[in-house]
Motif scaffolding. Structure first.
Motif, PDB file in Angstrom:
ATOM      1  N   VAL A  69       0.663  -1.170   0.138  1.00 40.56           N
ATOM      2  CA  VAL A  69       0.027   0.028  -0.065  1.00 40.56           C
ATOM      3  C   VAL A  69       0.904   1.343   0.053  1.00 40.56           C
ATOM      4  CG1 VAL A  69      -1.707   1.179   1.272  1.00 40.56           C
ATOM      5  CG2 VAL A  69      -1.659  -1.295   1.264  1.00 40.56           C
ATOM      6  N   ARG A  84      -3.347   3.604  -2.152  1.00 39.88           N
ATOM      7  CA  ARG A  84      -3.790   2.717  -3.052  1.00 39.88           C
ATOM      8  C   ARG A  84      -3.209   1.282  -2.591  1.00 39.88           C
ATOM      9  NH1 ARG A  84      -0.871   2.168  -7.720  1.00 39.88           N
ATOM     10  NH2 ARG A  84       0.467   3.647  -8.350  1.00 39.88           N
ATOM     11  N   THR A 119      -7.250   2.129   2.024  1.00 40.76           N
ATOM     12  CA  THR A 119      -7.588   2.642   0.788  1.00 40.76           C
ATOM     13  C   THR A 119      -9.121   3.183   0.740  1.00 40.76           C
ATOM     14  OG1 THR A 119      -8.203   0.341  -0.022  1.00 40.76           O
ATOM     15  CG2 THR A 119      -5.875   0.814  -0.141  1.00 40.76           C
TER      16      THR A 119
END
Length: 328
Positions: free
Chosen positions: A112, A199, A193
């Motif tokens: 992430v 993301r 996210t």
């Protein structure tokens, strides 16, 4: 949601054990097993299978280099935990009297990063600071193995791994900009996210399947107990296996249980996050195993050992008797 609030939700569905044998379950307050453990208790599936499941949540901090749940089991304060089977092999090779008796699932995480990251795939890791819970974490081992196998570098040397010591600390490091990306565990990825601005660059489950060279979903984490409990309480172990299969069937097919889980156990009651966790859990979980699936787990271990080496794994073999699919 903190440990106390979630424990209160569990305590509300803790009934009297009566004369049933008790299995003491100790699980992390931010790990995904708590969803199914809570549902087992709420639906009374443990009593349906002839035993009483006593669930206590603990932090995910390290104690003497071990996760808290590992310490509880090895110190005789628990009868049931879950950890990845690489850690199980490592602890058993060092003398821990623990056995893996049932699969849980493909409990890996995801890479992430901020939405504006320049990290698009594994080849972009060099010269970046990557947050990990610890360097022996399965997500970092998988990343190292894949980078060495497919891209010709070791991110333990080409990048800078930064140990957070806990999943909570890992998320904080990302939010505070102390690292360029993190390898966070899958149930926490949607919480990060969905709220942004972050993301998921790469799910670690993709690396599991690629490295294992199989389409079969392989469990990375399993349920553990002590050898003494396994030998002395076979009916209780069988009872848990039955309750687990039942709760998996319910959580896979019935959405309403997830609404309750979201209300009682999740920090955010955002329906989008609850659905993302629900769908991720269903894709992760493994209801049962057989020798073929265990053979696949051993092949994956051997491949990781060949690629990453015993130093990265912290162990050079899966000791005999680690996997105990048949209850005596």
């Amino acid at each position: 949601m903190n440990v106390a609030d979630q424990q209160a939700a569990l305590d509300a569905v803790h009934d009297d054990p009566g004369d049933r044998p008790v299995m003491r379950a100790r699980f992390e307050h931010n790990g995904s097993p708590r969803y199914m453990l809570y549902t087992i208790k709420r639906l009374g599936l443990d009593h349906d299978h002839g035993f009483h499941l006593d669930v206590q949540l603990v932090s995910d901090e390290l104690e003497g280099g071990m996760e808290t749940v590992e310490a509880r089991l090895q110190e005789g304060e628990a009868d049931l935990i879950d950890i990845d089977y690489i850690s199980t092999a490592r602890e058993r090779s060092e003398g821990a009297s623990i056995v893996a008796f049932h699969p849980y699932g493909r409990t890996v995480g995801g890479l992430v990063a901020p939405e504006d990251t320049d990290i698009e795939d594994l080849t972009d890791l060099p010269d970046h600071r990557i947050g990990v819970v610890r360097r022996l974490d399965k997500n970092w081992i998988l990343t190292r193995a894949a980078c060495r196998e497919y891209h010709g570098f070791d991110p333990d040397e080409a990048a800078t791994p930064v140990e957070a010591g806990s999943k909570v600390g890992l998320t904080r490091m990302l939010h505070d900009g102390e690292v360029d990306a993190v390898l966070q565990f899958w149930p926490i990825v949607p919480e990060i996210t969905e709220r942004g601005p972050y993301r998921e660059v790469l799910p670690m489950a993709d690396l599991v399947q690629r490295l294992s060279e199989t389409d079969e979903r392989l469990p990375i984490s399993t349920f553990l107990t002590s050898e003494s409990f396994f030998e002395a309480h076979p009916e209780t172990v069988r009872g848990f296996k039955g309750a687990y299969r039942d709760v998996v069937d319910r959580l896979v097919s019935e959405d309403d249980h997830w609404e309750v889980v979201g209300e009682e156990l999740m920090t955010y009651d955002d329906p989008a996050i609850v659905r993302a966790v629900r769908d991720g859990w269903r894709d992760m979980v493994v209801r049962d195993w057989d020798e073929a699936r265990i053979d696949g787990m051993e092949r994956l271990f051997d491949h990781l050992l060949d690629v990453a080496g015993p130093e990265a794994l912290g162990v050079d073999r899966i000791p005999e008797g680690t996997f105990r699919p048949e209850v005596p």
